[in-house]
Scaffold this motif. Structure first.
Motif, PDB file in Angstrom:
ATOM      1  N   ARG B  32       0.823  -1.213   0.000  1.00  0.00           N
ATOM      2  CA  ARG B  32       0.000   0.000   0.000  1.00  0.00           C
ATOM      3  C   ARG B  32       0.855   1.260   0.000  1.00  0.00           C
ATOM      4  O   ARG B  32       0.351   2.336  -0.333  1.00  0.00           O
ATOM      5  N   ARG B 252     -12.693   8.174  10.055  1.00  0.00           N
ATOM      6  CA  ARG B 252     -12.794   7.888   8.617  1.00  0.00           C
ATOM      7  C   ARG B 252     -13.828   8.826   8.002  1.00  0.00           C
ATOM      8  O   ARG B 252     -14.810   9.175   8.645  1.00  0.00           O
ATOM      9  N   PRO B 254     -16.976  10.216   5.638  1.00  0.00           N
ATOM     10  CA  PRO B 254     -18.336   9.655   5.590  1.00  0.00           C
ATOM     11  C   PRO B 254     -18.519   8.574   4.521  1.00  0.00           C
ATOM     12  O   PRO B 254     -19.448   7.775   4.616  1.00  0.00           O
ATOM     13  N   PHE B 255     -17.673   8.554   3.506  1.00  0.00           N
ATOM     14  CA  PHE B 255     -17.790   7.546   2.448  1.00  0.00           C
ATOM     15  C   PHE B 255     -16.903   6.330   2.729  1.00  0.00           C
ATOM     16  O   PHE B 255     -16.896   5.387   1.941  1.00  0.00           O
ATOM     17  N   ALA B 256     -16.138   6.385   3.812  1.00  0.00           N
ATOM     18  CA  ALA B 256     -15.239   5.278   4.182  1.00  0.00           C
ATOM     19  C   ALA B 256     -14.438   4.803   2.978  1.00  0.00           C
ATOM     20  O   ALA B 256     -14.325   3.610   2.715  1.00  0.00           O
ATOM     21  N   CYS B 257     -13.915   5.780   2.247  1.00  0.00           N
ATOM     22  CA  CYS B 257     -13.199   5.424   1.012  1.00  0.00           C
ATOM     23  C   CYS B 257     -11.890   4.715   1.293  1.00  0.00           C
ATOM     24  O   CYS B 257     -11.387   3.997   0.437  1.00  0.00           O
ATOM     25  N   PRO B 259      -9.573   2.250   3.863  1.00  0.00           N
ATOM     26  CA  PRO B 259      -9.890   1.178   4.801  1.00  0.00           C
ATOM     27  C   PRO B 259      -9.280   1.365   6.193  1.00  0.00           C
ATOM     28  O   PRO B 259      -8.387   2.188   6.381  1.00  0.00           O
ATOM     29  N   VAL B 261      -9.004  -1.390   9.926  1.00  0.00           N
ATOM     30  CA  VAL B 261      -9.501  -2.515  10.709  1.00  0.00           C
ATOM     31  C   VAL B 261      -8.817  -2.464  12.073  1.00  0.00           C
ATOM     32  O   VAL B 261      -7.674  -2.018  12.184  1.00  0.00           O
ATOM     33  N   SER B 273      -4.561  -0.524   8.079  1.00  0.00           N
ATOM     34  CA  SER B 273      -5.411  -0.381   6.895  1.00  0.00           C
ATOM     35  C   SER B 273      -6.029  -1.718   6.539  1.00  0.00           C
ATOM     36  O   SER B 273      -7.156  -1.775   6.064  1.00  0.00           O
ATOM     37  N   GLU B 274      -5.277  -2.792   6.743  1.00  0.00           N
ATOM     38  CA  GLU B 274      -5.779  -4.113   6.375  1.00  0.00           C
ATOM     39  C   GLU B 274      -5.372  -5.129   7.436  1.00  0.00           C
ATOM     40  O   GLU B 274      -4.351  -4.969   8.099  1.00  0.00           O
ATOM     41  N   PHE B 275      -6.142  -6.207   7.490  1.00  0.00           N
ATOM     42  CA  PHE B 275      -5.892  -7.234   8.500  1.00  0.00           C
ATOM     43  C   PHE B 275      -4.525  -7.884   8.346  1.00  0.00           C
ATOM     44  O   PHE B 275      -3.939  -8.348   9.322  1.00  0.00           O
ATOM     45  N   VAL B 289     -12.061  -8.298  16.460  1.00  0.00           N
ATOM     46  CA  VAL B 289     -11.678  -7.630  15.209  1.00  0.00           C
ATOM     47  C   VAL B 289     -12.912  -6.936  14.647  1.00  0.00           C
ATOM     48  O   VAL B 289     -13.973  -7.541  14.541  1.00  0.00           O
ATOM     49  N   PHE B 290     -12.783  -5.649  14.307  1.00  0.00           N
ATOM     50  CA  PHE B 290     -13.927  -4.943  13.726  1.00  0.00           C
ATOM     51  C   PHE B 290     -13.466  -3.835  12.795  1.00  0.00           C
ATOM     52  O   PHE B 290     -12.313  -3.408  12.840  1.00  0.00           O
ATOM     53  N   GLU B 291     -14.411  -3.427  11.952  1.00  0.00           N
ATOM     54  CA  GLU B 291     -14.111  -2.338  11.030  1.00  0.00           C
ATOM     55  C   GLU B 291     -14.714  -1.055  11.593  1.00  0.00           C
ATOM     56  O   GLU B 291     -15.925  -0.981  11.816  1.00  0.00           O
ATOM     57  N   PRO B 294     -17.659   4.765   9.335  1.00  0.00           N
ATOM     58  CA  PRO B 294     -17.356   6.104   8.835  1.00  0.00           C
ATOM     59  C   PRO B 294     -17.946   7.173   9.743  1.00  0.00           C
ATOM     60  O   PRO B 294     -18.970   6.957  10.388  1.00  0.00           O
TER      61      PRO B 294
END
Lengths: 229, 302
Positions: B32, B252, B254-257, B259, B261, B273-275, B289-291, B294
């Motif tokens: 990334r 984040r 409002p569009f959670a563009c 990532p 976690v 950013s990622e798991f 674990v949760f996301e 936004p």
């Protein structure tokens, strides 16, 4: 029939996917178990045979994308774009799914036991999606065909610019998207919800769902609308 | 694209292992963000009247051979007080009981190419160009200790690939921010802040967000109020992760563009950013674990 295990801590993802694309088609293995996915992207994408893939852990982006006839079960969460563009078969996420789940799916069934993020079922083209929890904002945006069953709540702008896909929502809808409306449930709708819930293995009374579909006003150009929809 | 990582340890014993646990998180975000990397680590605070200043010499002619000992002697002879200098290659942490602004002004006059990275009682900051693995090895991130940290891997889109445009950005004291995304109104934010005497060091969009939020904190807003004003004023795509001496905060757009976690156990809170950057952490299989949603504020306290 054989059960084969790929431990992604030992074996490369490419080896797994190449097996699923080639050897799995011979039909000698009917179940593939994937251990330690550890958030890898593209797990079990583009499958084209009736194999079952059980992923134990969290998957990264696009898991089960472009699926045809296979059954992909993720015992964990899934990243962006799970089951995107699937054609047939089943993708089942036992945890939560991130954004864009089931985007543009043409067929098959995507089941998410937990919540789905934003833009779930965006541009849905004929697939079915059952979400046990809630969906985020802009879900079913421009969805053209197929069905979504949302057992929890929906975020903002549900079904914005919807075409002919139909959404069934059990909980609250934070806001409706442009050109969508709540419609009365027919017997066929109750039967459809009951059937999809049964396939997903989720128990709810179909009577608790409401139907959201397109008003079909955006289908025609209205010069008097002043761009206000 | 870019990668963000954050780690806050709840168990004091894990403070010794903060860097060791974080390095695979940072390296996990290489795809990334392969062009630059950096992190800010928060340690036990220094006494009330003492400040530390992280300084980068990579932009000077001598680079990693910069004469830090000479700098230390010069500071002592000009300012009449001993300034602690803990240097490694192109990076040094200066420790002083003088007003840090005096030291910083002196450095800017005498060594305009030295880049001042951070100031505070808790924060140490490192950032440079190179892959996350290269940057982590260059500064021996694995040996860092502290209660929490904020890290970033960069794939530049809005401004050039240079060490000063890498993240984290800081403003004021003991505050830093990393950003995945791109702002659409950074110049409007700058035009609002500059007449208030707030000056910018780069043309980077993230610096505008960092200085905006630090300005709100300095004006007396608490972190939650400042973040709410951020939601109102900052436009564009963002996942922001911020550090203060006792908190990590995440928001984040409002569009959670972009990532994010989170994995939480009794021992730590880890954000990435990622798991795939969290998969190696101890007892991750039993973590919650949760996301993050936004337009919500997530604030974790040490």
């Amino acid at each position: 029939m054989e059960n084969l295990t790929f431990d992604l801590a030992q074996t490369s993802l490419r080896e797994l996917n190449q097996f699923l694309h080639n050897d799995a088609k011979k039909g000698e293995v009917d179940k593939v178990t994937v251990l330690n996915p550890d958030g890898a992207h593209n797990i079990a994408v583009g499958l084209d045979c009736p194999v079952t893939v059980e992923v134990h852990g969290h998957a990264g982006y696009y898991a089960g994308g472009m699926n045809k006839t296979a059954r992909v079960v993720i015992h964990g969460s899934a990243g962006t774009g799970v089951g995107e563009n699937m054609m047939s078969g089943v993708v089942h996420v036992k945890g939560f799914a991130s954004n864009g789940a089931g985007a543009s799916a043409h067929g098959g069934l995507l089941v998410i036991d937990g919540d789905a993020g934003l833009r779930c079922g965006i541009s849905l083209k004929g697939g079915d999606i059952v979400v046990g929890g809630s969906v985020g904002s802009f879900s079913a945006f421009m969805a053209q065909a197929g069905r979504m069953v949302i057992c929890g709540d929906a975020g903002d702008a549900l079904g914005d610019s919807l075409y002919e896909a139909v959404l069934y929502v059990r909980g609250n809808i934070k806001s409706m998207g442009a050109d969508t409306q709540i419609e009365p449930m027919s017997d066929a709708d109750y039967a459809a919800v009951a059937d999809l819930l049964r396939q997903a293995g989720i128990e709810h009374n179909p009577k608790e769902f409401k139907r959201v579909a397109s008003k079909r006003e955006l289908y025609y150009w209205n010069a008097d609308a002043n761009q206000e929809y | 694209m870019c990668g963000i990582v954050g780690l806050l340890v709840k168990t004091p014993a894990l403070r010794e292992r903060l860097g060791e646990l974080m390095v695979p998180m940072l390296i996990g975000m290489t795809e990334r963000g392969p062009d630059s990397a950096g992190l800010a680590v928060f340690t036990d605070p220094l006494p009330d009247n003492v400040r530390k200043i992280s300084v980068y010499s990579g932009l000077t002619e001598d680079g990693a051979d910069f004469n830090w000992l000479g700098l230390s002697h010069d500071l002592k002879s000009h300012l009449g007080t001993t300034v602690g200098v803990e240097a490694k290659g192109n990076h040094a942490i200066l420790t002083t009981s003088l007003d840090p602004e005096v030291i910083k002004r002196w450095i800017k006059e005498r060594h305009p190419k030295l880049h001042l990275l951070s100031t505070g009682r808790s924060i140490d900051l490192y950032k440079d160009i190179g892959t996350p693995a290269e940057v982590a090895a260059r500064y021996n991130f694995a040996k860092l200790k502290g209660s929490h940290l904020v890290g970033h891997t960069r794939m530049a889109t809005e401004s050039a690939v240079t060490p000063d445009r890498a993240h984290p950005f800081t403003a004021g004291q003991d505050f830093c921010l990393v950003h995945n995304g791109s702002l659409s109104n950074p110049n409007g934010i700058r035009r609002m802040l500059e007449p208030r005497g707030i000056s910018f060091e780069t043309d980077n969009d993230t610096e505008a967000a960092c200085r905006f939020l630090e300005w709100r904190l300095r004006e007396g807003d608490d972190l939650e109020v400042a973040l709410q004003k951020g939601f109102e004023e900052l436009d564009g795509f963002y996942t922001f992760l911020m550090g203060t001496p006792d908190k990590l905060a995440l928001i984040r757009d409002p569009f959670a563009c972009k990532p994010a976690v989170v994995a939480e156990t009794a021992d730590y809170v880890a954000i990435a950013s990622e798991f795939r950057s969290l998969a190696h952490l101890p007892d991750i299989k039993n973590a919650h674990v949760f996301e993050p949603a936004p337009e919500e504020m997530y604030v974790w306290k040490i």
